[in-house]
Scaffold this motif. Structure first.
Motif, PDB file in Angstrom:
ATOM      1  N   ALA A 116     -26.915-139.457-123.135  1.00  0.00           N
ATOM      2  CA  ALA A 116     -26.494-140.778-123.604  1.00  0.00           C
ATOM      3  C   ALA A 116     -27.679-141.700-123.879  1.00  0.00           C
TER       4      ALA A 116
ATOM      5  N   LEU B 251     -30.293-124.952-117.319  1.00  0.00           N
ATOM      6  CA  LEU B 251     -29.035-124.372-116.824  1.00  0.00           C
ATOM      7  C   LEU B 251     -28.851-122.914-117.232  1.00  0.00           C
ATOM      8  N   GLY B 252     -29.035-122.632-118.502  1.00  0.00           N
ATOM      9  CA  GLY B 252     -28.886-121.249-118.964  1.00  0.00           C
ATOM     10  C   GLY B 252     -29.936-120.332-118.360  1.00  0.00           C
TER      11      GLY B 252
ATOM     12  N   TYR C  50     -31.020-138.688-119.961  1.00  0.00           N
ATOM     13  CA  TYR C  50     -29.683-138.119-120.121  1.00  0.00           C
ATOM     14  C   TYR C  50     -29.289-138.186-121.595  1.00  0.00           C
TER      15      TYR C  50
ATOM     16  N   GLN D  11     -18.577-132.671-114.390  1.00  0.00           N
ATOM     17  CA  GLN D  11     -18.184-133.819-115.206  1.00  0.00           C
ATOM     18  C   GLN D  11     -16.786-134.299-114.836  1.00  0.00           C
TER      19      GLN D  11
ATOM     20  N   LYS E 132     -31.121-135.659-129.412  1.00  0.00           N
ATOM     21  CA  LYS E 132     -30.083-134.800-128.832  1.00  0.00           C
ATOM     22  C   LYS E 132     -30.076-133.446-129.516  1.00  0.00           C
TER      23      LYS E 132
ATOM     24  N   ARG F  44     -32.376-125.882-125.949  1.00  0.00           N
ATOM     25  CA  ARG F  44     -31.451-125.192-125.032  1.00  0.00           C
ATOM     26  C   ARG F  44     -31.140-123.789-125.533  1.00  0.00           C
TER      27      ARG F  44
ATOM     28  N   GLU G  58     -20.138-137.282-124.569  1.00  0.00           N
ATOM     29  CA  GLU G  58     -20.903-136.034-124.496  1.00  0.00           C
ATOM     30  C   GLU G  58     -21.431-135.619-125.857  1.00  0.00           C
TER      31      GLU G  58
ATOM     32  N   VAL H 171     -23.873-140.960-114.062  1.00  0.00           N
ATOM     33  CA  VAL H 171     -24.800-140.485-115.066  1.00  0.00           C
ATOM     34  C   VAL H 171     -24.629-141.444-116.236  1.00  0.00           C
ATOM     35  N   PRO H 172     -25.707-141.790-116.933  1.00  0.00           N
ATOM     36  CA  PRO H 172     -25.552-142.750-118.020  1.00  0.00           C
ATOM     37  C   PRO H 172     -24.401-142.370-118.941  1.00  0.00           C
TER      38      PRO H 172
ATOM     39  N   VAL I 139     -24.496-120.178-124.539  1.00  0.00           N
ATOM     40  CA  VAL I 139     -25.777-119.706-123.996  1.00  0.00           C
ATOM     41  C   VAL I 139     -25.585-118.453-123.139  1.00  0.00           C
TER      42      VAL I 139
ATOM     43  N   MET J  52     -23.073-118.124-120.582  1.00  0.00           N
ATOM     44  CA  MET J  52     -22.412-118.297-119.286  1.00  0.00           C
ATOM     45  C   MET J  52     -21.009-117.721-119.343  1.00  0.00           C
TER      46      MET J  52
ATOM     47  N   PHE K 145     -23.796-131.633-131.355  1.00  0.00           N
ATOM     48  CA  PHE K 145     -24.745-131.432-130.257  1.00  0.00           C
ATOM     49  C   PHE K 145     -24.162-130.721-129.042  1.00  0.00           C
ATOM     50  N   ASN K 146     -23.054-131.276-128.501  1.00  0.00           N
ATOM     51  CA  ASN K 146     -22.465-130.702-127.289  1.00  0.00           C
ATOM     52  C   ASN K 146     -23.465-130.527-126.156  1.00  0.00           C
ATOM     53  N   LEU K 147     -24.332-131.498-125.977  1.00  0.00           N
ATOM     54  CA  LEU K 147     -25.228-131.427-124.815  1.00  0.00           C
ATOM     55  C   LEU K 147     -24.405-131.616-123.553  1.00  0.00           C
ATOM     56  N   PHE K 148     -24.837-130.980-122.461  1.00  0.00           N
ATOM     57  CA  PHE K 148     -24.153-131.160-121.186  1.00  0.00           C
ATOM     58  C   PHE K 148     -24.389-132.600-120.732  1.00  0.00           C
ATOM     59  N   ALA K 149     -23.325-133.404-120.734  1.00  0.00           N
ATOM     60  CA  ALA K 149     -23.474-134.852-120.570  1.00  0.00           C
ATOM     61  C   ALA K 149     -23.968-135.248-119.185  1.00  0.00           C
ATOM     62  N   HIS K 150     -23.761-134.372-118.201  1.00  0.00           N
ATOM     63  CA  HIS K 150     -24.118-134.729-116.823  1.00  0.00           C
ATOM     64  C   HIS K 150     -25.511-134.253-116.449  1.00  0.00           C
TER      65      HIS K 150
ATOM     66  N   ALA L 142     -20.377-124.932-125.634  1.00  0.00           N
ATOM     67  CA  ALA L 142     -21.837-124.937-125.507  1.00  0.00           C
ATOM     68  C   ALA L 142     -22.264-124.074-124.324  1.00  0.00           C
TER      69      ALA L 142
ATOM     70  N   GLY M  39     -16.049-128.955-126.666  1.00  0.00           N
ATOM     71  CA  GLY M  39     -17.414-128.572-127.029  1.00  0.00           C
ATOM     72  C   GLY M  39     -18.295-128.267-125.831  1.00  0.00           C
ATOM     73  N   GLN M  40     -18.015-128.877-124.679  1.00  0.00           N
ATOM     74  CA  GLN M  40     -18.819-128.625-123.487  1.00  0.00           C
ATOM     75  C   GLN M  40     -18.659-127.177-123.036  1.00  0.00           C
TER      76      GLN M  40
END
Ligand SMILES: Nc1ncnc2c1ncn2[C@@H]1O[C@H](COP(=O)(O)OP(=O)(O)O)[C@@H](O)[C@H]1O
Ligand SMILES: [Mg+2]
Lengths: 249, 241
Positions: free
Chosen positions: A137, A102-103, A135, B155, A144, A151, B240, B234-235, B140, B142, A88-93, B136, B132-133
């Motif tokens: 999580a 974001l993109g 989020y 983060q 996710k 995304r 991640e 953040v939860p 896209v 960036m 997944f590598n979703l932006f955790a924050h 990712a 991975g962050q």
């Protein structure tokens, strides 16, 4: 003209040659499914397309234009090619919505409100509009991964890469992700998918490639390849796959 | 109402007794001491800020930089971490060819040393954000700088809070070292009080009052940063996947 073309692509990590001369092409709207044993180079092959990994030899063309040259605008290339990751590598924050905006804001320079509207539309597309403020999580694996797809789609890519998008999911969550991928395929999205979901391959793939030892050992329409594989290794791999109930990592 | 608490009352007395008269002396000079506490707080803030402004980029460079810049940054860090604070202050105040005031010299010395430590806090936090962050973000479209700014740093900063909290209180307490260059911060003022003629019996009371102020400031700082951590939490920011 083909949308994506590999021309004798080679890639090595140190002394280990991972891709040993990959050549194939796919047209706009094609869904190519890539199968193969662990370590055969499937991820590497996808990562070469958006230059997360650099090729050592050969050329990849996107829409007729070589994209593995030093003067390729890598950021623009990546904008045009969406990628969905196994984990997944979703932006955790950032919330689900924030992952998609974001993109749009940073790469496509959308104003805030328009980015929000567009991102909501993408979340709607993957059936997650109601989770916009959650989020990562707080989401299930399947959710996710659908955010991950939204995304990538938000950047309006010409080509989508999927690297085992359902391998990290619990079995009961796989269906939702595959349904989104099927919809995409039906809408005419060009997709290069590493997946061992045979049902998806059968129903959605235009072509299936069997990758082994860094080479495309066999390639053909799913029905032909699955029913009567011409190559011995393909047959063996498919047999193992079905006996394991489609569960190769 | 002379409270006499015998801490170590020997035959000589040594003034190690708490006298109401001496507390009255502290109270009479409370404003003088609190002004010193104000300078301590101001010096802490400017030093930590300088440390942040220099330490965060340094941490980023140590992780993502390349070539000679990385070497230069990490050698500077080793230098500042390996030099006693008093020696650093001797350089920024006495050796400094530019004629700066004690406050500026203290900010520079404490700030640069803090930057050297903060860079390590941020470096570790950045490295703890999974590969991975970055992939990712790049996937896209960036740029690396955009990815660092919008994905990695937000983060990493959250994960830096415990280490930053620690560093903040260290700087707060180390501002007392500015005594060495004559800055009229809290400890200096305490010293000036009990060295007045006839006040030697108030040493314990003054030092207790001074340490109480440091303690209150430390606790308040920690609580403030705790609040900041909760405010931007953040939860499960650790996961991640
Ligand atoms: N970053 C890397 N560094 C070194 N070797 C790697 C790296 N990534 C992959 N490999 C190696 O390349 C081979 C192919 O990996 P990969 O493309 O991930 O295979 P697959 O996705 O088919 O499992 C494996 O042997 C793997 O160990
Ligand atoms: Mg893989």
């Amino acid at each position: 003209m083909s949308l994506l073309r590999f021309e004798d692509v080679r890639q090595s990590y140190g002394a280990e040659e991972v891709l040993r001369g990959i050549s194939f092409e796919m047209d706009r709207g094609d869904v190519e499914v890539v199968i193969g044993p662990s370590g055969s180079g499937k991820s590497t092959m996808l990562r070469c397309v958006n230059r997360l990994t650099e090729v050592d030899a050969g050329t990849i063309y996107l829409d007729g234009e070589a994209i593995t040259t030093p003067d390729t605008d890598v950021n623009d290339l990546r904008r045009r090619v969406g990628m969905v990751f196994q984990d997944f590598n979703l932006f955790a924050h950032r919330t689900a919505l924030g992952n998609v905006t974001l993109g749009l804001e940073e790469v496509l320079d959308y104003p805030r409100e328009e980015a929000r509207t567009e991102a909501m539309a993408q979340l709607e597309r993957v059936g997650l509009a109601d989770q916009a403020d959650s989020y990562p999580a707080e989401l299930s694996g399947g959710q996710k991964q659908r955010v991950g797809i939204a995304r990538a789609l938000a950047m309006d890519p010409e080509l989508m890469l999927f690297d085992e998008p359902t391998s990290a999911l619990d079995p009961e969550l796989i269906g939702d992700v595959l349904a989104v991928m099927r919809d995409l395929a039906e809408e005419g999205m060009t997709m290069l998918c590493v997946t061992h979901e045979m049902g998806f391959a059968r129903s959605a793939a235009s072509t299936v490639s069997f990758l082994d030892g860094g080479q495309v050992v066999e390639r053909g329409p799913p029905a032909r390849l699955f029913e009567s594989p011409a190559n011995e290794r393909t047959g063996e791999f498919l047999e193992r796959l079905t006996s394991l109930h489609g569960g190769e990592q | 109402m002379t409270t006499v608490v015998a801490l170590a009352v020997g035959e000589v007395g040594l003034g190690v007794v708490l006298q109401a008269g001496d507390w009255a002396f502290v109270l009479r000079n409370a404003e003088f001491l609190l002004l010193g506490a104000g300078i301590t707080v101001a010096l802490t803030l400017t030093s930590v800020l300088l440390g942040l402004l220099a330490g965060l980029p340094a941490g980023i460079i140590e992780v993502y930089g390349s070539g000679a810049v990385v070497g230069a940054v990490s050698r500077l860090g080793v230098l500042f971490r390996g030099t006693p604070l008093l020696v650093i202050l001797a350089f920024t105040f006495f050796v400094n060819p530019v004629n700066v005031g004690a406050f500026e010299a203290a900010t520079l010395g404490l700030g640069l040393r803090s930057a050297a430590y903060q860079s390590q806090i941020f470096r570790g936090a950045i490295q703890s954000v999974s590969e991975g962050q970055m992939e990712a973000a790049r996937s896209v479209g960036m740029s690396q700088v955009e990815a660092i700014r919008h994905v990695i740093v937000p983060q990493a900063l959250r994960r830096s809070i415990p280490g930053f909290q620690n560093e903040f209180t260290i700087v707060l307490k180390d501002t007392s070292v500015a005594f060495f260059i004559g800055l009229a911060e809290l400890l200096t003022r305490g010293f000036n009080l009990f060295t007045q003629t006839g006040q030697s019996t108030a040493i314990l009371e003054v030092v207790l009052a001074v340490s109480l102020v440091y303690f209150v400031l430390t606790v308040a700082t920690n609580q403030g940063l705790d609040y900041l951590g909760r405010r931007f939490a953040v939860p499960d920011s650790g996961g991640e996947r």
